[in-house]
Design an enzyme around this catalytic site. Structure first.
Site, mmCIF file in Angstrom:
data_model
loop_
_atom_site.group_PDB
_atom_site.id
_atom_site.type_symbol
_atom_site.label_atom_id
_atom_site.label_comp_id
_atom_site.label_asym_id
_atom_site.label_seq_id
_atom_site.Cartn_x
_atom_site.Cartn_y
_atom_site.Cartn_z
ATOM 1 N N TRP A 12 0.865 -1.175 0.000
ATOM 2 C CA TRP A 12 0.000 0.000 0.000
ATOM 3 C C TRP A 12 0.898 1.220 0.000
ATOM 4 C CZ3 TRP A 12 -4.988 0.318 -0.964
ATOM 5 C CH2 TRP A 12 -5.789 -0.801 -0.762
ATOM 6 N N ALA A 46 0.252 -3.441 5.853
ATOM 7 C CA ALA A 46 0.958 -3.486 7.133
ATOM 8 C C ALA A 46 0.507 -4.653 8.003
ATOM 9 C CB ALA A 46 0.755 -2.167 7.883
ATOM 10 N N VAL A 72 -2.391 4.736 6.995
ATOM 11 C CA VAL A 72 -3.017 6.051 6.909
ATOM 12 C C VAL A 72 -4.385 6.074 7.579
ATOM 13 C CG1 VAL A 72 -1.770 6.635 4.805
ATOM 14 C CG2 VAL A 72 -4.047 5.636 4.646
ATOM 15 N N ARG A 78 -9.806 2.859 11.779
ATOM 16 C CA ARG A 78 -9.196 1.546 11.599
ATOM 17 C C ARG A 78 -7.681 1.617 11.690
ATOM 18 N NH1 ARG A 78 -7.308 -1.673 7.333
ATOM 19 N NH2 ARG A 78 -7.749 -3.869 7.650
#
Length: 149
Positions: A12, A46, A72, A78
């Site tokens: 990501w 992650a 992020v 979350r």
């Protein structure tokens, strides 16, 4: 002395996160280590890092593990849970395996995909990667100097 390093990076925001590997590799080389000793592993995000770190630590092939990701704030909270789970998981891996684990998992308070933030975090990941290389070298040296039972 085993200087093999596993470097796990989340995909990501890969154009930003990949800069940590660049900074790490350059500093690792400048510290006198062979960059060919770095094995790179890619994971989707992650959250997948701790299990990969655990398996790599258990393999016995690596003197250290480095993890890199950008978690992020997507506006749904979350990110707090993901970041906490990843960092807690990485700490558990190093304590359970006795293989040092270094985190370049960053969780900016507010990240927006506009040029100012993208440019800032792109540069920041280079810096954090270099810091991880220095921390790794210092930690491995200090651990080797400790008495062993």
């Amino acid at each position: 002395m085993n200087n093999k390093v596993a470097f796990i990076r989340a995909m990501w925001h890969s154009s930003i996160v990949g800069k940590a590997l660049e900074g790490f590799t350059a500093e690792y080389r400048d510290l006198g280590f062979d960059p060919a000793a770095i094995d790179v592993f890619e994971v989707p995000g992650a959250f997948e890092i701790p299990l990969h770190a655990k398996r790599l630590a258990q393999s016995g092939r690596y003197s250290a593990i480095v993890a890199s990701a950008l978690v992020v704030d997507g506006g749904i909270y979350r990110h707090d849970f993901v970041a906490s789970a990843v960092i807690d998981g990485l700490m558990r891996v190093q304590l359970d395996s006795d293989v040092p684990v270094f985190s370049v998992v960053l969780t900016p308070h507010h990240f927006h995909e506009h040029s100012e933030h993208v440019n800032y975090y792109t540069e920041h990941f280079v810096t954090k990667g270099a810091e991880a290389a220095r921390a790794l070298a210092t930690t491995l040296n200090s651990l080797r100097a400790l008495p062993v039972d």
